[in-house]
Design a protein around this motif. Sequence first.
Motif, PDB file in Angstrom:
ATOM      1  N   PHE A   1       1.021  -1.324  -0.034  1.00 25.49           N
ATOM      2  CA  PHE A   1      -0.026   0.484   0.382  1.00 25.49           C
ATOM      3  C   PHE A   1       0.966   0.950   0.202  1.00 25.49           C
ATOM      4  O   PHE A   1       0.145   2.081  -0.978  1.00 25.49           O
ATOM      5  N   VAL A   2       2.026   1.016   1.044  1.00 29.64           N
ATOM      6  CA  VAL A   2       3.173   2.445   0.858  1.00 29.64           C
ATOM      7  C   VAL A   2       3.523   2.241  -0.581  1.00 29.64           C
ATOM      8  O   VAL A   2       3.320   3.953  -0.984  1.00 29.64           O
ATOM      9  N   VAL A   3       4.137   1.526  -1.539  1.00 22.17           N
ATOM     10  CA  VAL A   3       4.635   1.888  -2.993  1.00 22.17           C
ATOM     11  C   VAL A   3       3.289   1.812  -3.704  1.00 22.17           C
ATOM     12  O   VAL A   3       3.591   3.489  -4.489  1.00 22.17           O
ATOM     13  N   LEU A   4       2.168   1.853  -3.522  1.00 20.54           N
ATOM     14  CA  LEU A   4       1.050   2.282  -3.873  1.00 20.54           C
ATOM     15  C   LEU A   4       0.896   4.163  -4.451  1.00 20.54           C
ATOM     16  O   LEU A   4       0.661   4.933  -4.517  1.00 20.54           O
ATOM     17  N   TRP A   5       0.792   4.492  -2.925  1.00 21.62           N
ATOM     18  CA  TRP A   5       0.807   5.871  -1.881  1.00 21.62           C
ATOM     19  C   TRP A   5       1.683   6.351  -2.515  1.00 21.62           C
ATOM     20  O   TRP A   5       1.266   7.745  -3.323  1.00 21.62           O
ATOM     21  N   VAL A   6       2.534   6.573  -2.461  1.00 23.08           N
ATOM     22  CA  VAL A   6       4.357   6.923  -2.266  1.00 23.08           C
ATOM     23  C   VAL A   6       4.179   7.665  -4.095  1.00 23.08           C
ATOM     24  O   VAL A   6       4.317   8.376  -4.773  1.00 23.08           O
ATOM     25  N   THR A   7       4.408   6.437  -4.880  1.00 20.30           N
ATOM     26  CA  THR A   7       4.000   6.125  -5.942  1.00 20.30           C
ATOM     27  C   THR A   7       2.859   7.340  -6.597  1.00 20.30           C
ATOM     28  O   THR A   7       2.426   8.388  -7.842  1.00 20.30           O
ATOM     29  N   TRP A   8       1.012   6.414  -6.060  1.00 15.12           N
ATOM     30  CA  TRP A   8       0.438   7.415  -7.059  1.00 15.12           C
ATOM     31  C   TRP A   8       0.755   9.044  -6.509  1.00 15.12           C
ATOM     32  O   TRP A   8       0.130  10.490  -7.046  1.00 15.12           O
TER      33      TRP A   8
ATOM     34  N   LYS B   1      15.745  -1.616  -0.340  1.00 14.78           N
ATOM     35  CA  LYS B   1      15.708  -1.534  -2.000  1.00 14.78           C
ATOM     36  C   LYS B   1      15.100  -3.252  -2.542  1.00 14.78           C
ATOM     37  O   LYS B   1      14.570  -3.388  -3.523  1.00 14.78           O
ATOM     38  N   ALA B   2      15.601  -3.559  -1.712  1.00 12.61           N
ATOM     39  CA  ALA B   2      15.665  -5.609  -1.538  1.00 12.61           C
ATOM     40  C   ALA B   2      14.422  -5.806  -1.804  1.00 12.61           C
ATOM     41  O   ALA B   2      13.376  -5.635  -2.256  1.00 12.61           O
ATOM     42  N   THR B   3      14.022  -4.864  -0.319  1.00 13.95           N
ATOM     43  CA  THR B   3      11.500  -5.187   0.131  1.00 13.95           C
ATOM     44  C   THR B   3      11.445  -4.353  -1.245  1.00 13.95           C
ATOM     45  O   THR B   3      10.022  -4.825  -2.089  1.00 13.95           O
ATOM     46  N   LEU B   4      11.678  -3.494  -1.417  1.00 14.87           N
ATOM     47  CA  LEU B   4      10.343  -2.730  -2.925  1.00 14.87           C
ATOM     48  C   LEU B   4      10.989  -3.162  -3.883  1.00 14.87           C
ATOM     49  O   LEU B   4       9.941  -3.382  -3.882  1.00 14.87           O
ATOM     50  N   THR B   5      12.238  -4.155  -4.660  1.00 11.47           N
ATOM     51  CA  THR B   5      11.955  -4.660  -5.846  1.00 11.47           C
ATOM     52  C   THR B   5      10.937  -5.814  -5.535  1.00 11.47           C
ATOM     53  O   THR B   5      10.301  -6.080  -6.920  1.00 11.47           O
ATOM     54  N   GLY B   6      10.870  -6.145  -4.318  1.00  7.12           N
ATOM     55  CA  GLY B   6       9.608  -8.298  -4.805  1.00  7.12           C
ATOM     56  C   GLY B   6       8.546  -6.591  -4.523  1.00  7.12           C
ATOM     57  O   GLY B   6       7.503  -7.937  -5.106  1.00  7.12           O
ATOM     58  N   VAL B   7       7.680  -6.538  -3.598  1.00 10.07           N
ATOM     59  CA  VAL B   7       7.013  -5.644  -3.507  1.00 10.07           C
ATOM     60  C   VAL B   7       6.714  -5.047  -5.121  1.00 10.07           C
ATOM     61  O   VAL B   7       5.412  -5.035  -5.409  1.00 10.07           O
ATOM     62  N   LEU B   8       7.915  -4.305  -5.675  1.00  7.73           N
ATOM     63  CA  LEU B   8       7.061  -3.464  -6.972  1.00  7.73           C
ATOM     64  C   LEU B   8       6.813  -4.953  -8.437  1.00  7.73           C
ATOM     65  O   LEU B   8       6.392  -4.725  -9.174  1.00  7.73           O
TER      66      LEU B   8
END
Length: 166
Positions: free
Chosen positions: A60-67, A85-92
């Motif tokens: 959700f935070v990734v979507l929110w920040v991107t939005w 960044k490793a966590t982010l890669t999997g979520v992306l």
Amino acid sequence: MAGPHTLTETERRVQARVGGLPLDYSAMAVASNLFRAANAVRNHFERTVLSEHNLSWTAFVVLWVTWIWEPIETRQIALEGGFSKATLTGVLSTLERREWLTRERSANDGRLVVVKLTDAGRELMDGLFPAFNLQEQAVTSPVDPSKREELAEMLRVITAAVEPKN
């Protein structure tokens, strides 16, 4: 209740354990209650509004920040979201498979990756965020509405004091 003990039980046990030490108990209470409240709120959002879309808090935070900031570089998402960044890669990868966002190399610097929401991702956030805000209202409802801005400002001050300076 985050664990098997209530907040009151925990505070009593801590006082009994460390009561003889020269500590700032009000600072300890603020920091520990802030941590406990943050986890409780995060878990509440995951159990309620986010579970309906099979989203974790991090997704959700990734979507929110991107939005909010799109287009945005992955390194900026990691900084804004407070995760590696490793966590982010999997979520992306997960969000890309669900067709809610896209990644592409930056036109200015091929080493950088830029993230954008897809139309489906924007539609998701346009519908999800009002439902998310209803839960924000629910979790803050025990606080007198006239004191919410004061509480928000206190939390901003604490955050500003401990966040790394850019």
